[in-house]
Design an enzyme around this catalytic site. Structure first.
Site, PDB file in Angstrom:
ATOM      1  N   GLU A   1     -14.579  -7.799   2.949  1.00 34.88           N
ATOM      2  CA  GLU A   1     -14.804  -6.357   2.747  1.00 34.88           C
ATOM      3  C   GLU A   1     -16.291  -6.030   2.641  1.00 34.88           C
ATOM      4  O   GLU A   1     -17.004  -6.629   1.819  1.00 34.88           O
ATOM      5  CB  GLU A   1     -14.071  -5.910   1.468  1.00 34.88           C
ATOM      6  CG  GLU A   1     -14.146  -4.413   1.242  1.00 34.88           C
ATOM      7  CD  GLU A   1     -13.360  -3.961   0.012  1.00 34.88           C
ATOM      8  OE1 GLU A   1     -12.382  -4.635  -0.369  1.00 34.88           O
ATOM      9  OE2 GLU A   1     -13.751  -2.938  -0.566  1.00 34.88           O
TER      10      GLU A   1
ATOM     11  N   LYS B   1      -8.668  -3.665  -9.139  1.00 33.91           N
ATOM     12  CA  LYS B   1      -8.846  -4.186  -7.772  1.00 33.91           C
ATOM     13  C   LYS B   1     -10.337  -4.402  -7.518  1.00 33.91           C
ATOM     14  O   LYS B   1     -10.744  -5.400  -6.916  1.00 33.91           O
ATOM     15  CB  LYS B   1      -8.239  -3.202  -6.764  1.00 33.91           C
ATOM     16  CG  LYS B   1      -8.230  -3.699  -5.327  1.00 33.91           C
ATOM     17  CD  LYS B   1      -9.502  -3.407  -4.564  1.00 33.91           C
ATOM     18  CE  LYS B   1      -9.402  -3.864  -3.115  1.00 33.91           C
ATOM     19  NZ  LYS B   1     -10.681  -3.798  -2.407  1.00 33.91           N
TER      20      LYS B   1
ATOM     21  N   ASP C   1      -7.375 -21.449  -6.461  1.00 36.31           N
ATOM     22  CA  ASP C   1      -6.169 -20.756  -6.007  1.00 36.31           C
ATOM     23  C   ASP C   1      -6.228 -19.285  -6.446  1.00 36.31           C
ATOM     24  O   ASP C   1      -5.955 -18.957  -7.603  1.00 36.31           O
ATOM     25  CB  ASP C   1      -4.957 -21.484  -6.629  1.00 36.31           C
ATOM     26  CG  ASP C   1      -3.633 -20.884  -6.226  1.00 36.31           C
ATOM     27  OD1 ASP C   1      -3.604 -19.749  -5.733  1.00 36.31           O
ATOM     28  OD2 ASP C   1      -2.613 -21.557  -6.448  1.00 36.31           O
TER      29      ASP C   1
ATOM     30  N   HIS D   1     -20.748   2.916   0.970  1.00 37.42           N
ATOM     31  CA  HIS D   1     -19.702   2.202   1.685  1.00 37.42           C
ATOM     32  C   HIS D   1     -19.768   2.481   3.185  1.00 37.42           C
ATOM     33  O   HIS D   1     -19.702   1.567   3.993  1.00 37.42           O
ATOM     34  CB  HIS D   1     -18.346   2.636   1.134  1.00 37.42           C
ATOM     35  CG  HIS D   1     -17.241   1.734   1.550  1.00 37.42           C
ATOM     36  ND1 HIS D   1     -17.017   0.518   0.948  1.00 37.42           N
ATOM     37  CD2 HIS D   1     -16.320   1.868   2.506  1.00 37.42           C
ATOM     38  CE1 HIS D   1     -15.997  -0.051   1.527  1.00 37.42           C
ATOM     39  NE2 HIS D   1     -15.546   0.737   2.487  1.00 37.42           N
TER      40      HIS D   1
END
Ligand code: MEV
Length: 434
Positions: free
Chosen positions: A81, A275, A291, A388
């Site tokens: 991202e 998130k 993991d 962004h």
């Protein structure tokens, strides 16, 4: 349907699957392009999983200038991202001028369970467990020997009555110290041995009836919920020093704290807020060969521990000081698994100063806090789209096959104009037509 797929050679598998595409030649070419020319390296990758056809690349970036407990560090981040690495780097620089990040490990306990069914007298089961506990533990000694010699091993074994949840359901609840290993294999081996011994001992226990002797082992597995394997990362500074002027700083600090309160109170916001934290956490967890699914599952369960999904980070203003912190459960390792096997993972560990598991927990938590700080800072000031979309600009240009010259001209144009997909296409098309 295909039978015997796993028995085919890699080349046969690639050909077979390519034939399912509209253009088999092109499909095969894509797979080949992503296979590494270094045969030894490619074989290493192929052997990580089953039915491997090629590699799925993920960019590896670095975020320099992290000051963690007084040490300056560059953090590796594997993430697809845009903006995430830039945000981490900005937060690192911002806080390094204000004393840096503090991080501490609050616990390292791992946990696993033997889930079993027993339909008999609960008092007899408890008595049986107390009498046989040492034998149960002794049966794992061959497995735990190495770990014990280094100071780890099984730290607690208890019988838990879970009949409130399901009729006849009990657990052996086992706690572990796995030192620098994430410990999944070690824990699961211990649990499977405990399950086997439990069943054998119950079968021979004279005080049990025939039904009671027949303990049914349902499963033996570690838990990825590790609320006692905790790390805390934090930053703080006088409110007035947050931004260029004390007025701006105070307004910013108040809005920031409000934003965190909203994420704590409102699950819709909490999920997006967390998130953003996971953007930082997952990127370092992946780069360190750990993991990320296990970490994510445990972190989200922790966020919902109160019965409502809440913000993982906390912020407050106390005595004119701004405090911002993140506490998360993290079961990660710096030995075993991919950590020594994967050359790029090894490289990332060296970049981070070859941390032990506790130090890696610190680095990961700091990456999460930095990411959250950068996101919330943007959200309560300029909004995230400004930064962004500028980062996204290059992605759009690449998608459109822009040349280096075209990229330079378009990037220059959007220094002074708002980026949108439509606007980028228009500018590039005009440029190409001129
Ligand atoms: C985007 O990947 C992450 C953010 O949405 C996080 C947040 O809203 O706090 C910017």
């Amino acid at each position: 349907m295909v039978s015997g797929f796993s028995k085919k050679t890699k080349a046969e598998k690639m050909i077979w699957i390519s034939q399912q595409f509209h253009n088999p030649k092109e499909a095969l070419q894509v797979l080949n392009t992503y296979n590494h020319s270094d045969k030894t390296l490619q074989t290493l990758h192929d052997e990580f999983i089953e039915n491997a056809l090629t590699n799925f690349y993920m960019p590896l970036g670095i975020a320099p200038n992290f000051n963690i407990n007084g040490t300056t560090l560059t953090i590796p981040m594997a993430i697809e991202e845009s903006s995430v690495v830039a945000a981490a780097s900005n937060a690192a620089k911002f806080w390094s001028a204000k004393g840096g990040f503090k991080a501490q490990t609050l616990g390292t306990e791992k946990v696993g369970h033997v889930h079993f069914m027993y339909h008999g007298d609960p008092i007899k089961l408890q008595r049986f467990f107390e009498k046989q506990k040492d034998v149960l533990l002794a049966s794992t000694e061959a497995i735990t020997q190495n770990m014990r010699s280094r100071g780890g091993g099984i730290t607690a074994l208890t019988l838990v009555d879970k009949r409130d949840a399901i009729s006849g359901y009990y657990q052996l609840d086992v706690r572990f110290e796995t030192l620098d290993a994430m410990g999944a294999n070690f824990i699961n081996s211990c649990l499977e041995q405990l399950a086997k011994t439990l069943r054998e001992l119950a079968g021979q226990y004279a005080e049990f009836s025939e039904i009671e002797k027949d303990i049914e082992i349902v499963m033996s597995i570690l838990s990825n919920y590790v609320p006692n394997c905790l790390v805390k990362a934090s930053v703080s500074c006088p409110v007035d020093e947050l931004l260029a002027t004390p007025e701006d700083s105070r307004l910013f600090a108040e809005k920031f704290v409000q934003a965190i309160r909203i994420a704590d109170a409102e699950p819709y916001r909490a999920v997006t807020h967390n998130k953003g934290i996971m953007n930082g956490i997952d990127a370092v967890v992946i780069a360190s060969g750990n993991d990320f699914r296990a970490v994510a599952a445990g972190v989200h369960a922790f966020a919902a521990m109160s019965g409502q999904y809440r913000s993982l980070s906390k912020a407050e203003i106390k005595d004119d000081v701004f405090h911002f912190s993140l506490t998360i459960p993290l079961a990660v390792g710096t030995v075993g698994g991919l950590t020594k096997l994967h050359p790029l993972v090894r490289w990332c560990h060296e970049l981070m100063g070859t941390p032990n598991a506790k130090e890696l927990m610190h680095i990961i938590a700091v990456a999460g806090l930095a990411q959250n700080f950068a996101a919330v800072k943007s959200l309560v000031t300029t909004g995230i789209q400004q930064g962004h979309m500028k980062m996204h600009l290059l992605n759009i240009l690449n998608q459109m096959g822009a040349t280096e010259n075209e990229k330079q001209t378009v990037v220059e144009h959007f220094k002074y104009n708002t980026v949108s997909h439509h606007a980028v296409v228009e500018v590039l098309e005009k440029l190409r037509a001129s």
